[in-house]
Enzyme design. Structure first.
Site, PDB file in Angstrom:
ATOM      1  CG  LEU A  13      -1.960  -1.201   1.164  1.00 54.04           C
ATOM      2  CD1 LEU A  13      -2.845  -1.180   2.393  1.00 54.04           C
ATOM      3  CD2 LEU A  13      -2.780  -1.213  -0.114  1.00 54.04           C
ATOM      4  CB  CYS A  14       4.483   1.956  -0.109  1.00 56.35           C
ATOM      5  SG  CYS A  14       4.965   1.731   1.585  1.00 56.35           S
ATOM      6  CG  HIS A  15       1.173   6.748  -2.133  1.00 57.09           C
ATOM      7  ND1 HIS A  15       0.854   6.621  -0.801  1.00 57.09           N
ATOM      8  CD2 HIS A  15       0.035   7.080  -2.775  1.00 57.09           C
ATOM      9  CE1 HIS A  15      -0.439   6.871  -0.644  1.00 57.09           C
ATOM     10  NE2 HIS A  15      -0.958   7.146  -1.819  1.00 57.09           N
TER      11      HIS A  15
ATOM     12  CD  GLU B 274       9.225   5.330   0.533  1.00 56.38           C
ATOM     13  OE1 GLU B 274       8.320   5.037  -0.263  1.00 56.38           O
ATOM     14  OE2 GLU B 274       8.986   5.847   1.646  1.00 56.38           O
TER      15      GLU B 274
ATOM     16  CG  ASP C  47      23.433 -12.812   1.091  1.00 57.58           C
ATOM     17  OD1 ASP C  47      23.169 -14.031   1.220  1.00 57.58           O
ATOM     18  OD2 ASP C  47      23.842 -12.326   0.026  1.00 57.58           O
TER      19      ASP C  47
END
Length: 168
Positions: free
Chosen positions: A83-85, A126, A140
């Site tokens: 639901l992020c723009h 973000e 990683d």
């Protein structure tokens, strides 16, 4: 009738009146310069940190690659969080601080991401995404020598622009 002296109960903005998930409409909001800063940390064995600092990790420059991964992640946040723009970011900076010397008894790396835009919605997601992915990239790249690393403390520490925000 509402009482202006009574605090309002916060509501979840990603749900409509029927309880259905939706993308928040920001169309009527003014475009402003918005900044968000998030931080987090990865703890590791001293030997793992020494490998990172010496630049001898088999996969290459751990912090350089993690920085690029964090920047790339900030740019892809709307692809990851439903639901992020999608935003036109004007700046993404990812910084690392080796903290073994500053904080005796701990061995790890702190990550700070600063994200900026000029738009109608903030860039907290973000900044948080940049930190998480940068730290996961370190994990990683180093997991072959240290599977006990832990990522934590990821949070927004600063927000400017748009609606006011207070730290808890």
């Amino acid at each position: 009738m509402s009482n202006p002296n009574q605090p309002t109960t916060p509501t979840l903005t990603h749900f409509d009146a029927q309880g259905q998930a939706h993308m928040v409409d920001v169309g009527a909001k003014p475009a402003t310069h918005r900044i968000a800063v998030a931080t987090g940390r990865i703890e590791m064995q001293p030997a793992t940190l020494a490998i990172i600092e010496a630049g001898t990790a088999k996969k290459g420059d751990v912090l350089g690659i993690a920085r690029i991964a964090g920047i790339q992640a900030a740019k892809k946040t709307s692809d990851l969080i439903p639901l992020c723009h999608p935003l036109a970011l004007t700046r993404v900076a990812v910084e690392f601080e080796v903290s073994s010397a500053k904080h005796p008894g701990t061995t790890g790396i702190a990550c700070t991401a600063t994200v900026e835009t000029v738009g109608q919605t903030g860039v907290e997601m973000e900044a948080l995404t940049a930190v998480q992915i940068a730290l996961l990239t370190i994990y990683d790249m180093c997991k072959a020598v240290d599977r006990g690393m832990s990522v934590g403390g990821v949070r927004v520490v600063e927000k400017k622009g748009g609606k006011s925000w207070n730290q808890p």
